[in-house]
Design a protein around this motif. Structure first.
Motif, PDB file in Angstrom:
ATOM      1  N   LYS A 185      -1.883  -0.688   0.737  1.00 11.55           N
ATOM      2  CA  LYS A 185      -0.736  -1.188  -0.166  1.00 11.55           C
ATOM      3  C   LYS A 185      -0.247   0.216  -0.891  1.00 11.55           C
ATOM      4  O   LYS A 185      -1.233   0.923  -1.233  1.00 11.55           O
ATOM      5  N   SER A 186       0.931   0.068  -1.340  1.00  8.24           N
ATOM      6  CA  SER A 186       1.400   1.156  -2.032  1.00  8.24           C
ATOM      7  C   SER A 186       0.807   1.263  -3.476  1.00  8.24           C
ATOM      8  O   SER A 186       0.491   0.120  -3.880  1.00  8.24           O
ATOM      9  N   SER A 187       0.615   2.338  -3.889  1.00 12.35           N
ATOM     10  CA  SER A 187       0.207   2.470  -5.379  1.00 12.35           C
ATOM     11  C   SER A 187       1.097   1.835  -6.351  1.00 12.35           C
ATOM     12  O   SER A 187       0.424   1.553  -7.523  1.00 12.35           O
ATOM     13  N   HIS A 188       2.003   1.644  -6.081  1.00 11.92           N
ATOM     14  CA  HIS A 188       3.169   1.235  -6.760  1.00 11.92           C
ATOM     15  C   HIS A 188       3.302  -0.387  -7.035  1.00 11.92           C
ATOM     16  O   HIS A 188       3.920  -1.171  -7.581  1.00 11.92           O
ATOM     17  N   SER A 189       2.525  -0.990  -6.060  1.00  8.32           N
ATOM     18  CA  SER A 189       2.081  -2.532  -5.786  1.00  8.32           C
ATOM     19  C   SER A 189       1.454  -2.969  -7.136  1.00  8.32           C
ATOM     20  O   SER A 189       0.296  -2.119  -7.420  1.00  8.32           O
ATOM     21  N   GLU A 192       2.031  -3.931   3.404  1.00  2.79           N
ATOM     22  CA  GLU A 192       1.061  -3.141   3.754  1.00  2.79           C
ATOM     23  C   GLU A 192       1.283  -2.415   4.943  1.00  2.79           C
ATOM     24  O   GLU A 192       1.837  -2.920   6.009  1.00  2.79           O
ATOM     25  N   ASP A 220       3.065  -8.228   6.184  1.00  2.07           N
ATOM     26  CA  ASP A 220       3.095  -9.176   4.717  1.00  2.07           C
ATOM     27  C   ASP A 220       1.618  -9.282   4.309  1.00  2.07           C
ATOM     28  O   ASP A 220       0.607  -9.679   4.948  1.00  2.07           O
ATOM     29  N   SER A 221       1.175  -8.416   3.378  1.00  2.58           N
ATOM     30  CA  SER A 221       0.116  -8.732   2.623  1.00  2.58           C
ATOM     31  C   SER A 221      -0.634 -10.099   2.428  1.00  2.58           C
ATOM     32  O   SER A 221      -1.759 -10.193   2.478  1.00  2.58           O
ATOM     33  N   GLU A 233       3.888 -10.186  -3.390  1.00  5.33           N
ATOM     34  CA  GLU A 233       4.993  -9.980  -2.500  1.00  5.33           C
ATOM     35  C   GLU A 233       4.926  -8.539  -2.034  1.00  5.33           C
ATOM     36  O   GLU A 233       5.787  -7.728  -2.528  1.00  5.33           O
ATOM     37  N   CYS A 234       3.868  -8.212  -1.377  1.00  5.82           N
ATOM     38  CA  CYS A 234       3.603  -6.757  -0.899  1.00  5.82           C
ATOM     39  C   CYS A 234       3.645  -6.454   0.456  1.00  5.82           C
ATOM     40  O   CYS A 234       3.338  -7.566   1.180  1.00  5.82           O
TER      41      CYS A 234
END
Length: 72
Positions: free
Chosen positions: A19-23, A32, A44-45, A29-30
C-alpha cells in the motif's frame, strides 16, 4: 472493453503487494500495487483474493502523474 489478459481473477496468486505510505486510517479504502511484473497489478486491499487489474507501466505512470498533478 477489457480483455481477460488484463485481469487476474485471484490476486492472491501474485506476490509483492504493498500500500502507499500515504494510506492511513481504518477506512479500508486502499488500493494495493504489486512489484515485479511486466505490468502493474492493482487490487482492492479489502479483497485479497478478488481480482486485480493489470495496467501497462506507461498507463500506470500517466495515472500516478495525473494524481500527483491534481488532474484526477
Amino acid at each position: 472493453m477489457v480483455s481477460s489478459e488484463h485481469i487476474v481473477s485471484d490476486s492472491s496468486a501474485l506476490t509483492g503487494w504493498y500500500k502507499s505510505s500515504h494510506s492511513g486510517g481504518d477506512q479500508g479504502e486502499c488500493l494495493e500495487v504489486a512489484h515485479g511484473y511486466a505490468g502493474v497489478p492493482v487490487r482492492d486491499s479489502k479483497a485479497v483474493t478478488g481480482p486485480a487489474l493489470v495496467f501497462s507501466t506507461g498507463h500506470w505512470a500517466a495515472f500516478v502523474g495525473a494524481v500527483k498533478g491534481g488532474r484526477v
